[in-house]
Design an enzyme around this catalytic site. Structure first.
Site: not given
Ligand code: FE2
Ligand code: FE2
Length: 377
Positions: A239, A264, A290
């Protein structure tokens, strides 16, 4: 490192048993020697000689190992004990044997204490252990009275060991320091990411603790669990490369803006691509994966099932559970029980079924972490 420690403690436990056995053995030998001294004096006493017959075993055997006592030989010459009655000579020889056994006993006790110290510390080397070894080395000079060459060699060997322990302790401290610095750097990065992404307070800490609890529930080793705890701190590090205007936008995102946010993951993977080490390797996988889903509908690669690394699958559950139970600018926090149901409902589709099973098992712990690291109201 933890696995090495565990192995060392295991070996130390085995050595401890050996030391206890050796101690018992030496005590038995000492008792036998005392009995033999008694026997030497009672040769002329028919009743006693019967009792002690057959006990004549230690002197030659012990001397064949330790060498004949130099001290005894010189005493023997000085005092002109040649003319002495055999029974007294025998008694003195036995007494020297007894002393040798006493010294041996001292060293076994010392070794046992050192082993206990290693087990208690959970690490092989410490300055304290090095100091103890150095101190005990002087005791070996007593052995030099019995046999100068053997005694001196043993003394030098033990001194060498104390140096090895000292150097080991030095390296060990350095490693711990490096790990600590690494953790500090990771936490700093996490804080920057957190500030930049406008996520309030403790999101990263909670995701990291949830991931640790899940990994432990899935029987990961202590070392791997700890690595994942650190690695998951960096899950949103990408990010940093997403424009702040998008991350901080209070209104609903356009499709283009959402596509930019999704990047990100890829950015995180790239940022961590060239760093080495177990933690960083895991961090790269987590940053990249993730947001992948077990049914293949996630991003950035649309990986499915086992193609997603287990670390990625674990952090996915931790991250979503935290997002649901946290307040964001565009939504209220869900009730924890609703968030729990949502995770369970999506087992096998959004989330890995095994990770969700682990999540169910350790839910009380997850809930405790949520409360412990709750955002300030
Ligand atoms: Fe994330
Ligand atoms: Fe997160």
């Amino acid at each position: 490192m933890d696995q090495v420690k565990a192995r060392i403690v295991r070996i130390a436990r085995v050595l401890r048993i050996a030391a206890v056995v050796a101690k018992v053995l030496v005590i038995v030998l000492m008792v036998v020697t005392v009995l033999q001294i008694g026997a030497a004096f009672s040769l002329n006493t028919p009743a006693l000689s019967g009792v002690f017959a057959g006990a004549d075993l230690t002197v030659d055997q012990i001397e064949s190992v330790l060498g004949r006592s130099a001290l005894f030989d010189s005493l023997f010459k000085a005092a002109n004990l040649g003319a002495m009655e055999p029974v007294y000579r025998k008694a003195i020889e036995l007494f020297i044997t007894f002393l040798t056994l006493l010294v041996t006993l001292f060293f076994i006790s010392f070794a046992r204490k050192l082993i206990d110290h290693i087990i208690a510390e959970g690490k092989p080397f410490s300055m304290e252990a090095a100091r103890r070894i150095r101190r005990a080395s002087y005791g070996l000079l007593i052995l030099a009275l019995m046999n100068p060459v053997l005694g001196l060699l043993a003394f030098l060997l033990v001194r060498f060991f104390s140096l090895v322990f000292e150097y080991g302790a030095f390296l060990q401290d350095k490693t711990e320091e490096t790990t600590h610095i690494q953790e500090e750097i990771i936490l700093s990065f996490a804080e920057i990411t957190e500030n930049k992404s406008g996520q309030t307070g403790q999101h990263i800490r909670r995701v990291s603790e949830y991931s640790k609890a899940l990994a432990k529930a899935m029987a990961w080793s202590d070392a791997d669990t700890e690595n994942l705890r650190l690695a998951s701190i960096m899950h949103d590090i990408g990010k940093l490369l997403v424009p702040s205007a998008i991350l901080e936008k209070p209104a609903r995102l356009t499709d283009e803006e959402f596509a930019e946010i999704k990047k990100h993951t890829t950015y995180g993977g790239q940022l961590l691509d060239h760093v080495e080490g177990d933690v960083m390797e895991l961090a790269r996988q987590v940053a990249l994966q993730h947001h992948e889903r077990s049914d293949g509908k996630g991003y950035p690669a649309g990986l499915a099932g086992d193609d997603i690394g287990l670390a990625g699958r674990i952090v996915a559950v931790a991250d979503v559970y935290d997002a649901l139970t946290s307040k964001r600018s565009y939504k209220d926090a869900w009730k924890p029980s609703d968030a729990y149901d949502e995770i369970v409902k999506n087992a096998g589709t959004q989330f890995d079924a095994q990770v969700v099973e682990a999540f169910k098992r350790v839910y009380p712990e997850i809930d405790a972490i949520r409360q412990k690291y709750a955002d300030a109201a």
